[in-house]
Write a protein that holds these residues in place. Structure first.
Motif, PDB file in Angstrom:
ATOM      1  N   VAL A   1      -1.208  -3.922   7.622  1.00 51.21           N
ATOM      2  CA  VAL A   1      -2.584  -3.940   7.119  1.00 51.21           C
ATOM      3  C   VAL A   1      -2.622  -4.935   5.965  1.00 51.21           C
ATOM      4  O   VAL A   1      -1.962  -4.735   4.942  1.00 51.21           O
ATOM      5  N   ILE A   2      -3.385  -6.018   6.132  1.00 49.87           N
ATOM      6  CA  ILE A   2      -3.303  -7.161   5.224  1.00 49.87           C
ATOM      7  C   ILE A   2      -4.612  -7.360   4.478  1.00 49.87           C
ATOM      8  O   ILE A   2      -5.684  -7.472   5.083  1.00 49.87           O
TER       9      ILE A   2
ATOM     10  N   GLN B   1      -6.641  -0.989  -3.412  1.00 46.72           N
ATOM     11  CA  GLN B   1      -7.672  -1.308  -2.435  1.00 46.72           C
ATOM     12  C   GLN B   1      -7.114  -1.266  -1.015  1.00 46.72           C
ATOM     13  O   GLN B   1      -7.701  -0.678  -0.108  1.00 46.72           O
ATOM     14  N   ASN B   2      -5.936  -1.879  -0.838  1.00 48.02           N
ATOM     15  CA  ASN B   2      -5.340  -1.930   0.497  1.00 48.02           C
ATOM     16  C   ASN B   2      -4.764  -0.584   0.918  1.00 48.02           C
ATOM     17  O   ASN B   2      -4.670  -0.292   2.115  1.00 48.02           O
ATOM     18  N   ALA B   3      -4.377   0.241  -0.057  1.00 48.55           N
ATOM     19  CA  ALA B   3      -3.899   1.582   0.275  1.00 48.55           C
ATOM     20  C   ALA B   3      -5.004   2.399   0.949  1.00 48.55           C
ATOM     21  O   ALA B   3      -4.740   3.174   1.881  1.00 48.55           O
TER      22      ALA B   3
ATOM     23  N   ALA C   1      -5.140   1.255   4.503  1.00 49.30           N
ATOM     24  CA  ALA C   1      -4.049   1.826   5.292  1.00 49.30           C
ATOM     25  C   ALA C   1      -4.352   3.282   5.668  1.00 49.30           C
ATOM     26  O   ALA C   1      -4.082   3.712   6.800  1.00 49.30           O
ATOM     27  N   ARG C   2      -4.927   4.036   4.723  1.00 54.94           N
ATOM     28  CA  ARG C   2      -5.286   5.427   5.024  1.00 54.94           C
ATOM     29  C   ARG C   2      -6.354   5.494   6.102  1.00 54.94           C
ATOM     30  O   ARG C   2      -6.333   6.403   6.958  1.00 54.94           O
ATOM     31  N   ALA C   3      -7.296   4.561   6.080  1.00 59.39           N
ATOM     32  CA  ALA C   3      -8.349   4.538   7.101  1.00 59.39           C
ATOM     33  C   ALA C   3      -7.758   4.275   8.482  1.00 59.39           C
ATOM     34  O   ALA C   3      -8.158   4.902   9.467  1.00 59.39           O
TER      35      ALA C   3
ATOM     36  N   ILE D   1       2.883   2.241   8.956  1.00 62.23           N
ATOM     37  CA  ILE D   1       1.874   1.284   8.503  1.00 62.23           C
ATOM     38  C   ILE D   1       2.417   0.578   7.263  1.00 62.23           C
ATOM     39  O   ILE D   1       2.842   1.224   6.301  1.00 62.23           O
ATOM     40  N   ILE D   2       2.409  -0.753   7.298  1.00 60.24           N
ATOM     41  CA  ILE D   2       2.952  -1.555   6.202  1.00 60.24           C
ATOM     42  C   ILE D   2       1.817  -2.334   5.547  1.00 60.24           C
ATOM     43  O   ILE D   2       1.307  -3.297   6.128  1.00 60.24           O
ATOM     44  N   PRO D   3       1.380  -1.930   4.354  1.00 59.96           N
ATOM     45  CA  PRO D   3       0.319  -2.692   3.657  1.00 59.96           C
ATOM     46  C   PRO D   3       0.907  -3.953   3.022  1.00 59.96           C
ATOM     47  O   PRO D   3       1.992  -3.919   2.432  1.00 59.96           O
ATOM     48  N   ILE D   4       0.185  -5.063   3.126  1.00 56.76           N
ATOM     49  CA  ILE D   4       0.581  -6.324   2.501  1.00 56.76           C
ATOM     50  C   ILE D   4      -0.632  -6.935   1.808  1.00 56.76           C
ATOM     51  O   ILE D   4      -1.711  -7.023   2.395  1.00 56.76           O
ATOM     52  N   VAL D   5      -0.452  -7.349   0.564  1.00 53.85           N
ATOM     53  CA  VAL D   5      -1.486  -8.096  -0.160  1.00 53.85           C
ATOM     54  C   VAL D   5      -1.027  -9.539  -0.244  1.00 53.85           C
ATOM     55  O   VAL D   5       0.095  -9.815  -0.675  1.00 53.85           O
TER      56      VAL D   5
END
Length: 256
Positions: free
Chosen positions: A74-75, A119-121, A124-126, A139-143
């Motif tokens: 999730v970027i 914000q990206n967290a 990822a939850r969504a 799920i791997i969040p990336i900014v």
């Protein structure tokens, strides 16, 4: 006649520069740049761009989702330049830019931005909530910031990188954990949940703006925008900040 043409060209150039300098268009340009970089990934990676998902509090807009055998990335894209300062636990980060040139040197401009990790967290939850009926997937969040940004941040538990390092960061995950059949189900579920009705994007933007206004008003009145507790001044290793009186139950902070 030629002078009129020159004036018209000049006016058009100025208008185009103003149009391109709006935050909305700067952001969209950055998202397109990142989308093109993701297109260079191999066929085992499936990219979904500009996804609007429903949540319990309204909607959330996700710049890019990459579904692969190695996880769901999730970027969040930030098309910022200059020096970026922040900590993964801070409510806000800072952007420092060179301003106008003075006779003693260059002045600087300081701007605040929402902590993109938080914000990206939420993004990822969504995604996790949308997929809960078909499985629990990593799920791997990336900014990702523009290459023109100098990152001076402390994020030991999160991935915050420049555009040029995005593909290598994604490809560093090599443990297969999602089957080809599940990849198809995940892509189908996210695509079907994506809100594409007319006016939905405009409504999302208005809701975000309203939420930001309510947050700013709460802080101005000395109230925590998360739980309604009182904000008290505290001092940490990075300076003075406002913290919620309900800590540790509420960990909201606001930089001064």
């Amino acid at each position: 006649m030629s002078s009129i043409i020159i004036i018209c060209i000049f006016v058009l150039l100025v208008a185009f520069k103003i149009w391109m300098s709006s935050p909305k268009n700067i952001g969209k340009f950055g998202e397109k740049r990142v989308a093109r970089k993701l297109d260079w990934l191999s066929k085992e990676y499936i990219t979904l761009n500009d996804i609007l998902l429903p949540t319990s509090y309204g909607t959330t807009q996700i710049d890019h989702i990459v579904v692969s055998p190695y996880g769901i990335f999730v970027i969040e894209t930030k098309n910022y330049k200059g020096w970026i300062f922040g900590h993964e636990n801070s409510e806000e980060w800072k952007q420092s830019l060179l301003g106008k040139k003075r006779f003693w040197g260059w002045s600087s401009e300081q701007h605040k931005l929402r902590n993109p990790i938080r914000q990206n967290a939420a993004h990822a939850r969504a995604v996790k909530a949308i997929l809960k009926e078909i499985g629990d997937y990593p799920i791997i969040p990336i900014v990702v910031f523009a290459d023109s940004a100098e990152l001076n941040i402390t994020t030991p538990n999160h991935i915050v990188i420049n555009w040029c390092n995005l593909r290598s960061a994604i490809k560093s995950y090599r443990t297969s954990c999602i089957s080809p059949e599940d990849i198809k189900r995940i892509v189908s579920r996210i695509s079907s949940a994506n809100i594409t009705t007319e006016g939905s994007r405009e409504s999302h933007i208005r809701n975000v703006q309203t939420a930001q206004q309510n947050r700013d008003m709460a802080i101005a009145n000395g109230k925590c925008p998360k739980c309604g507790g009182s904000l008290v001044e505290r001092r940490g290793r990075y300076g003075t900040f406002l913290g919620c009186s309900n800590y540790p139950r509420c960990r909201f902070t606001h930089n001064l």
